[in-house]
Design an enzyme around this catalytic site. Sequence first.
Site, PDB file in Angstrom:
ATOM      1  N   GLY A  60       0.872  -1.172   0.000  1.00 31.95           N
ATOM      2  CA  GLY A  60       0.000   0.000   0.000  1.00 31.95           C
ATOM      3  C   GLY A  60       0.904   1.215   0.000  1.00 31.95           C
ATOM      4  N   GLU A  61       0.662   2.142   0.888  1.00 31.38           N
ATOM      5  CA  GLU A  61       1.542   3.322   1.015  1.00 31.38           C
ATOM      6  C   GLU A  61       2.044   3.367   2.452  1.00 31.38           C
ATOM      7  OE1 GLU A  61       3.149   5.470  -0.885  1.00 31.38           O
ATOM      8  OE2 GLU A  61       3.882   6.233   1.038  1.00 31.38           O
ATOM      9  N   SER A  62       3.350   3.139   2.605  1.00 28.09           N
ATOM     10  CA  SER A  62       3.911   2.979   3.944  1.00 28.09           C
ATOM     11  C   SER A  62       3.750   4.224   4.812  1.00 28.09           C
ATOM     12  CB  SER A  62       5.383   2.592   3.848  1.00 28.09           C
ATOM     13  OG  SER A  62       6.102   3.550   3.103  1.00 28.09           O
ATOM     14  N   ILE A  75       5.483  -3.147  -7.487  1.00 28.48           N
ATOM     15  CA  ILE A  75       4.648  -1.960  -7.669  1.00 28.48           C
ATOM     16  C   ILE A  75       5.235  -0.832  -6.838  1.00 28.48           C
ATOM     17  CG2 ILE A  75       2.327  -1.032  -7.570  1.00 28.48           C
ATOM     18  CD1 ILE A  75       1.304  -3.921  -7.264  1.00 28.48           C
ATOM     19  N   HIS A 120       5.050  -8.532  -4.506  1.00 32.58           N
ATOM     20  CA  HIS A 120       3.706  -8.990  -4.129  1.00 32.58           C
ATOM     21  C   HIS A 120       3.473 -10.407  -4.636  1.00 32.58           C
ATOM     22  CE1 HIS A 120       2.160  -4.985  -2.928  1.00 32.58           C
ATOM     23  NE2 HIS A 120       3.088  -4.576  -3.774  1.00 32.58           N
ATOM     24  N   GLU A 162       1.235 -12.283  -3.539  1.00 28.82           N
ATOM     25  CA  GLU A 162      -0.233 -12.483  -3.468  1.00 28.82           C
ATOM     26  C   GLU A 162      -0.909 -12.082  -4.769  1.00 28.82           C
ATOM     27  OE1 GLU A 162       1.337  -9.986  -2.203  1.00 28.82           O
ATOM     28  OE2 GLU A 162       0.138  -8.159  -2.350  1.00 28.82           O
ATOM     29  N   CYS A 198       6.259  -5.215   0.460  1.00 32.35           N
ATOM     30  CA  CYS A 198       6.332  -3.878  -0.129  1.00 32.35           C
ATOM     31  C   CYS A 198       6.211  -2.788   0.949  1.00 32.35           C
ATOM     32  CB  CYS A 198       5.290  -3.756  -1.232  1.00 32.35           C
ATOM     33  SG  CYS A 198       5.738  -2.535  -2.447  1.00 32.35           S
TER      34      CYS A 198
END
Length: 225
Positions: free
Chosen positions: A60-62, A156, A207, A209, A92
Site C-alpha cells: 500500500g503506502e507505507s 509496484i 507482491h 499475493e 512492499c
Amino acid sequence: MTAVASGSAPTAGVLALQGGVAEHARVLEGLGARVVLVRREENLVGPDGPRLDALVLPGGESSTQDRLLRLLDLFEPLRSAIADGLPVLGTCAGLILLAREVLDPAPGQGSLELLDVAVRRNAFGAQLVSAEAQFAADAAGVEGLGEGGAVRGALIRAPEISALGPGARTVVTHEGHVLGATSIDPDAAVDPGSAAPLGRVTGISFHPELSDDPAFHRALLAQAR
Ligand code: GLN
C-alpha cells in the site's frame, strides 16, 4: 508464549488499515488459516494473551500506514506483538514499515525498526501498471520456499533493500538487487551455505499475493507459534 490455536487452523492476521488486504486474506485462507483483519489492539492481544499465530503487513503506502498506526494507537501494540515473537511477513509497504531505516521517508514517516535492513522507497515499478510486470526471483536459503529456488511476484513502486545489518540475511535477489530479507535470531546458528527456516520477521519488496505464489505465506504459517 503459548500457541493460540494448537492443533487447529492457525489464526493469521492481516493489517487492514490501507492497501492490498483482501489478496493476502485470500491466499492465507487458501492455505487453511483463519484470517483476522487487524484494525485495533484487541485484534492482536486480548485479556487471555496473544490472539494471532502469524501476521501479514500488506503493500500500500507505507507513510499512510505509519500515520494510521499512530492515529489509531496501534503502532506500539503492533511493535510489541512482533518484538514478543509474533511471526510476521511484510510485503512492499509492509517491508518498509518493518525496516530499521527508511532512507527516503515521506515527511514525518517512521518505521517499526524490527528488521535489520535499510530500504529505499519507490526503487522499482514507477507505475501501478507494473502490477502486470510479473517476475521470478531467486529465493535462497529458506526451507520450503520456491520450487527450484524461484518465487514469483509483482513489483509496484517497490522498495529495494539497500543494506543489511548483522540481524538480517538475504532471502530473495533479482538481477543483483536484494528484494527480501529475514531476521536472524541472535542465538540461531545459521550456516550461510544451507537452507534454514524463515526468521520471525521477514520483509519482501514484491507482491506474491498478486502472482499466485503462496510460498512465502506457507513459510509464514509454517512458523505460526
Ligand atoms: N511505494 C509504496 C510506499 O512507499 C510501496 C508500494 C507498495 O506497497 N506496492 O509505501
